[in-house]
Design an enzyme around this catalytic site. Structure first.
Site, PDB file in Angstrom:
ATOM      1  N   PRO A  14     -54.903   7.389 -46.330  1.00  0.00           N
ATOM      2  CA  PRO A  14     -55.429   6.793 -44.941  1.00  0.00           C
ATOM      3  C   PRO A  14     -54.843   7.268 -44.024  1.00  0.00           C
ATOM      4  O   PRO A  14     -53.132   7.201 -43.453  1.00  0.00           O
ATOM      5  CB  PRO A  14     -55.456   5.111 -45.238  1.00  0.00           C
ATOM      6  CG  PRO A  14     -55.314   4.964 -46.656  1.00  0.00           C
ATOM      7  CD  PRO A  14     -54.414   6.313 -47.138  1.00  0.00           C
ATOM      8  N   GLY A  17     -51.728   3.611 -41.007  1.00  0.00           N
ATOM      9  CA  GLY A  17     -50.818   3.003 -41.835  1.00  0.00           C
ATOM     10  C   GLY A  17     -50.168   2.040 -41.079  1.00  0.00           C
ATOM     11  O   GLY A  17     -50.259   1.914 -39.838  1.00  0.00           O
ATOM     12  N   THR A  20     -43.302  -0.389 -40.670  1.00  0.00           N
ATOM     13  CA  THR A  20     -42.353  -1.659 -41.241  1.00  0.00           C
ATOM     14  C   THR A  20     -40.932  -1.260 -40.877  1.00  0.00           C
ATOM     15  O   THR A  20     -40.110  -2.106 -40.998  1.00  0.00           O
ATOM     16  CB  THR A  20     -42.434  -1.916 -42.609  1.00  0.00           C
ATOM     17  OG1 THR A  20     -42.013  -0.840 -43.487  1.00  0.00           O
ATOM     18  CG2 THR A  20     -43.748  -2.474 -43.295  1.00  0.00           C
ATOM     19  N   ASP A  44     -46.260   1.756 -44.496  1.00  0.00           N
ATOM     20  CA  ASP A  44     -45.070   2.856 -44.745  1.00  0.00           C
ATOM     21  C   ASP A  44     -43.680   2.071 -44.804  1.00  0.00           C
ATOM     22  O   ASP A  44     -43.428   1.048 -43.874  1.00  0.00           O
ATOM     23  CB  ASP A  44     -45.082   3.698 -43.373  1.00  0.00           C
ATOM     24  CG  ASP A  44     -43.966   4.571 -43.431  1.00  0.00           C
ATOM     25  OD1 ASP A  44     -44.131   5.566 -43.885  1.00  0.00           O
ATOM     26  OD2 ASP A  44     -42.775   4.133 -42.617  1.00  0.00           O
ATOM     27  N   TYR A  49     -34.846   0.550 -44.356  1.00  0.00           N
ATOM     28  CA  TYR A  49     -35.174  -0.747 -43.543  1.00  0.00           C
ATOM     29  C   TYR A  49     -34.936  -2.183 -43.949  1.00  0.00           C
ATOM     30  O   TYR A  49     -35.260  -3.160 -43.223  1.00  0.00           O
ATOM     31  CB  TYR A  49     -36.938  -0.634 -43.215  1.00  0.00           C
ATOM     32  CG  TYR A  49     -37.431   0.743 -43.102  1.00  0.00           C
ATOM     33  CD1 TYR A  49     -36.920   1.729 -42.256  1.00  0.00           C
ATOM     34  CD2 TYR A  49     -38.867   0.846 -42.913  1.00  0.00           C
ATOM     35  CE1 TYR A  49     -37.353   2.792 -41.982  1.00  0.00           C
ATOM     36  CE2 TYR A  49     -39.415   2.078 -42.667  1.00  0.00           C
ATOM     37  CZ  TYR A  49     -38.614   2.957 -41.935  1.00  0.00           C
ATOM     38  OH  TYR A  49     -39.160   4.310 -41.467  1.00  0.00           O
ATOM     39  N   LYS A  78     -38.862   5.964 -49.178  1.00  0.00           N
ATOM     40  CA  LYS A  78     -38.270   6.983 -48.477  1.00  0.00           C
ATOM     41  C   LYS A  78     -36.823   6.732 -49.093  1.00  0.00           C
ATOM     42  O   LYS A  78     -36.118   5.653 -49.264  1.00  0.00           O
ATOM     43  CB  LYS A  78     -38.017   6.817 -46.907  1.00  0.00           C
ATOM     44  CG  LYS A  78     -39.318   6.890 -46.237  1.00  0.00           C
ATOM     45  CD  LYS A  78     -39.184   7.201 -44.658  1.00  0.00           C
ATOM     46  CE  LYS A  78     -40.385   6.934 -44.183  1.00  0.00           C
ATOM     47  NZ  LYS A  78     -40.657   5.423 -43.663  1.00  0.00           N
ATOM     48  N   HIS A 111     -35.934  11.178 -46.282  1.00  0.00           N
ATOM     49  CA  HIS A 111     -36.020  10.487 -45.052  1.00  0.00           C
ATOM     50  C   HIS A 111     -35.374  11.276 -43.788  1.00  0.00           C
ATOM     51  O   HIS A 111     -35.951  11.284 -42.877  1.00  0.00           O
ATOM     52  CB  HIS A 111     -35.101   9.132 -44.994  1.00  0.00           C
ATOM     53  CG  HIS A 111     -35.670   7.913 -44.194  1.00  0.00           C
ATOM     54  ND1 HIS A 111     -35.535   6.602 -44.509  1.00  0.00           N
ATOM     55  CD2 HIS A 111     -35.932   8.159 -42.748  1.00  0.00           C
ATOM     56  CE1 HIS A 111     -35.781   5.919 -43.348  1.00  0.00           C
ATOM     57  NE2 HIS A 111     -36.374   6.866 -42.389  1.00  0.00           N
ATOM     58  N   SER A 160     -39.373  13.866 -44.109  1.00  0.00           N
ATOM     59  CA  SER A 160     -39.293  13.153 -42.890  1.00  0.00           C
ATOM     60  C   SER A 160     -38.126  13.782 -41.918  1.00  0.00           C
ATOM     61  O   SER A 160     -37.413  14.218 -42.523  1.00  0.00           O
ATOM     62  CB  SER A 160     -39.202  11.752 -43.108  1.00  0.00           C
ATOM     63  OG  SER A 160     -39.147  11.159 -41.885  1.00  0.00           O
ATOM     64  N   ASN A 161     -38.464  13.958 -40.543  1.00  0.00           N
ATOM     65  CA  ASN A 161     -37.549  14.475 -39.622  1.00  0.00           C
ATOM     66  C   ASN A 161     -37.225  15.851 -39.809  1.00  0.00           C
ATOM     67  O   ASN A 161     -36.242  16.356 -39.740  1.00  0.00           O
ATOM     68  CB  ASN A 161     -36.405  13.669 -39.536  1.00  0.00           C
ATOM     69  CG  ASN A 161     -36.839  12.154 -39.120  1.00  0.00           C
ATOM     70  OD1 ASN A 161     -37.225  12.056 -37.879  1.00  0.00           O
ATOM     71  ND2 ASN A 161     -36.344  11.294 -39.898  1.00  0.00           N
ATOM     72  N   SER A 209     -42.935   5.901 -34.678  1.00  0.00           N
ATOM     73  CA  SER A 209     -42.640   5.439 -33.124  1.00  0.00           C
ATOM     74  C   SER A 209     -43.821   6.070 -32.372  1.00  0.00           C
ATOM     75  O   SER A 209     -43.855   6.447 -31.370  1.00  0.00           O
ATOM     76  CB  SER A 209     -41.384   6.010 -32.727  1.00  0.00           C
ATOM     77  OG  SER A 209     -40.400   5.469 -33.438  1.00  0.00           O
ATOM     78  N   LYS A 256     -45.910  -0.003 -35.769  1.00  0.00           N
ATOM     79  CA  LYS A 256     -45.199  -0.956 -36.051  1.00  0.00           C
ATOM     80  C   LYS A 256     -45.707  -2.418 -35.266  1.00  0.00           C
ATOM     81  O   LYS A 256     -45.480  -2.413 -34.100  1.00  0.00           O
ATOM     82  CB  LYS A 256     -43.816  -0.809 -36.026  1.00  0.00           C
ATOM     83  CG  LYS A 256     -43.103  -2.199 -36.631  1.00  0.00           C
ATOM     84  CD  LYS A 256     -42.535  -2.869 -35.005  1.00  0.00           C
ATOM     85  CE  LYS A 256     -41.684  -4.016 -35.710  1.00  0.00           C
ATOM     86  NZ  LYS A 256     -41.428  -4.841 -34.356  1.00  0.00           N
ATOM     87  N   ARG A 262     -51.858  -8.048 -32.492  1.00  0.00           N
ATOM     88  CA  ARG A 262     -51.699  -6.690 -32.403  1.00  0.00           C
ATOM     89  C   ARG A 262     -51.936  -5.892 -33.751  1.00  0.00           C
ATOM     90  O   ARG A 262     -52.406  -4.854 -33.657  1.00  0.00           O
ATOM     91  CB  ARG A 262     -49.970  -6.423 -31.781  1.00  0.00           C
ATOM     92  CG  ARG A 262     -50.127  -6.813 -30.372  1.00  0.00           C
ATOM     93  CD  ARG A 262     -48.558  -6.526 -30.121  1.00  0.00           C
ATOM     94  NE  ARG A 262     -48.102  -6.852 -28.705  1.00  0.00           N
ATOM     95  CZ  ARG A 262     -46.915  -6.765 -28.009  1.00  0.00           C
ATOM     96  NH1 ARG A 262     -45.950  -6.531 -28.950  1.00  0.00           N
ATOM     97  NH2 ARG A 262     -46.890  -7.106 -26.793  1.00  0.00           N
TER      98      ARG A 262
HETATM   99  P1  A2P Z   1     -44.155  -6.224 -31.689  1.00  0.00           P
HETATM  100  O1  A2P Z   1     -43.635  -5.912 -33.173  1.00  0.00           O
HETATM  101  O2  A2P Z   1     -43.389  -7.295 -31.093  1.00  0.00           O
HETATM  102  O3  A2P Z   1     -45.708  -6.389 -31.651  1.00  0.00           O
HETATM  103  P2  A2P Z   1     -43.711   1.810 -32.616  1.00  0.00           P
HETATM  104  O4  A2P Z   1     -44.933   1.797 -33.427  1.00  0.00           O
HETATM  105  O5  A2P Z   1     -43.886   2.933 -31.712  1.00  0.00           O
HETATM  106  O6  A2P Z   1     -42.485   1.840 -33.400  1.00  0.00           O
HETATM  107  O7  A2P Z   1     -43.938   0.826 -31.519  1.00  0.00           O
HETATM  108  C1  A2P Z   1     -43.523  -0.492 -32.014  1.00  0.00           C
HETATM  109  C2  A2P Z   1     -43.337  -1.361 -30.891  1.00  0.00           C
HETATM  110  O8  A2P Z   1     -44.427  -1.556 -30.015  1.00  0.00           O
HETATM  111  C3  A2P Z   1     -42.802  -2.740 -30.918  1.00  0.00           C
HETATM  112  O9  A2P Z   1     -41.902  -3.310 -30.051  1.00  0.00           O
HETATM  113  C4  A2P Z   1     -44.029  -3.508 -31.123  1.00  0.00           C
HETATM  114  O10 A2P Z   1     -43.705  -4.882 -30.820  1.00  0.00           O
HETATM  115  C5  A2P Z   1     -44.665  -3.053 -29.904  1.00  0.00           C
HETATM  116  N1  A2P Z   1     -46.387  -3.140 -30.143  1.00  0.00           N
HETATM  117  C6  A2P Z   1     -46.935  -2.988 -31.364  1.00  0.00           C
HETATM  118  N2  A2P Z   1     -48.433  -2.923 -30.989  1.00  0.00           N
HETATM  119  C7  A2P Z   1     -48.413  -3.189 -29.910  1.00  0.00           C
HETATM  120  C8  A2P Z   1     -49.565  -3.217 -29.126  1.00  0.00           C
HETATM  121  N3  A2P Z   1     -50.855  -3.191 -29.546  1.00  0.00           N
HETATM  122  N4  A2P Z   1     -49.511  -3.456 -27.719  1.00  0.00           N
HETATM  123  C9  A2P Z   1     -48.321  -3.164 -27.100  1.00  0.00           C
HETATM  124  N5  A2P Z   1     -47.121  -3.328 -27.956  1.00  0.00           N
HETATM  125  C10 A2P Z   1     -47.162  -3.312 -29.125  1.00  0.00           C
END
Ligand code: A2P
Length: 304
Positions: A14, A17, A20, A44, A49, A78, A111, A160-161, A209, A256, A262
């Site tokens: 998919p 994902g 986590t 993931d 983690y 990982k 990883h 990864s990386n 990220s 994440k 969200r």
């Molecule tokens: P939270 O877990 O409090 O929602 P990444 O996926 O780049 O690692 O980013 C994760 C960060 O973005 C986390 O701090 C998460 O906070 C925040 N985040 C996740 N989804 C959203 C969203 N839809 N809008 C704003 N911030 C988000």
């Protein structure tokens, strides 16, 4: 709309994902449960983690309550840097399987292309501030990971990386080609050349990220004007635009969050498209900026 990527071993993953990393114990289990109920089918995970047990509880509860079938899920694990010694690879993979309460992983990634001293004593860093390393080559570790596929513990393996030279070296000896390279991607670090190179070598890419990570709210690509304007046009949120931008580029993406609103928002990205010009405007935000750079925590200029 294509919600899956085809891997070079003909298996499917998919494209979206559920990330986590930095989802803490105590809340990650509920988040994974919400995610799977909301329709995510790709989770993931990683030993590093420190939350696999709780994720495993949620997944196994959902499976035993007939909310999802194992074969509908795509679960990634990982291999951590301190477990690169080929003698440890089966053991550590089995530990993750035990924690996740699964009898196979869909994907197992190296990883980082770094082997850490598994027993560094009190200090992780040496006297020069560099993480203590162990003399194990990526080649030895990869061979051990190939055996995991042969043994049926994992369906696919990847990295990864990894940078292009690391991939080129790996391709010179691997019997099993990595299916994925999971790397940091968001509009501040678009990684156009590396993504293009991986795709030309039939290696899919996963963006970690994708929203700019958890650490740097004042530097987040979520705050960019370009992203805000595109979001307004489609009546979507900036996060949905960042996620969709990866999908338009054929890149798998693992946002994440532990916030239930969200979780739903981040999967609601399959009812619109970005046009080429919008993708390009977002590409132009690139400044090769990384939120995750080992020079800052392991003293290694890994990406230089
Ligand atoms: P939270 O877990 O409090 O929602 P990444 O996926 O780049 O690692 O980013 C994760 C960060 O973005 C986390 O701090 C998460 O906070 C925040 N985040 C996740 N989804 C959203 C969203 N839809 N809008 C704003 N911030 C988000």
């Amino acid at each position: 709309m294509n919600k899956e990527l085809k891997l070079n071993n003909n298996k499917k993953m998919p494209i979206l994902g559920f990330g986590t990393w930095q989802s803490n114990q105590g809340i990650v289990g509920k988040a994974v449960e919400d995610a799977i109920i909301s329709g995510y089918r790709h989770v993931d995970c990683a030993k590093a983690y420190l939350n696999e047990k709780e994720i495993g509880d949620s997944i196994s509860n959902l499976i035993s309550n007939d909310k999802v079938k194992r074969n509908e899920l795509f679960v990634t694990g990982k291999l951590w840097n301190a477990d690169h010694d080929p003698r440890n690879v089966v053991k550590t993979c089995k530990e993750s399987l035990l924690d996740l309460k699964l009898d196979y992983l869909d994907l197992y990634l190296m990883h980082w292309g770094l082997s850490f001293d598994p027993d560094p004593g009190a200090d992780q860093l040496d006297k020069n501030g560099i993480i203590k390393l162990e003399q194990v080559s990526i080649q030895e570790t990869w061979k051990a990971m190939e055996l995991l596929v042969n043994d049926g513990l994992v369906k696919s393996i990847g990295v990864s990386n990894f940078t292009s030279p690391m991939i080129i070296d790996l391709l010179s000896y691997c019997k099993i080609t990595p299916v994925i390279n999971q790397i940091e991607i968001h509009p501040y670090n678009t990684q156009q050349e590396l993504v293009g190179f991986c795709h030309k070598k039939d290696i899919q890419v996963t963006a970690y990220s994708p929203l700019g990570g958890t650490g740097n709210a004042n530097k987040s690509p979520l705050m960019e004007n370009v992203v805000g304007k595109i979001a307004k046009k489609y009546k979507k949120t900036p996060a949905q635009i960042l996620i969709r931008w990866n999908i338009e580029r054929g890149i798998s993406v693992i946002p994440k969050t532990t916030n239930s609103k969200r979780i739903k928002e981040n999967i609601d990205v399959f009812d619109f498209f970005l046009d080429k010009d919008e993708v390009e405007r977002m590409n132009n935000l690139n400044k090769n900026y990384r939120f995750v750079d080992p020079i800052n925590f392991w003293g290694i200029p890994y990406f230089n």
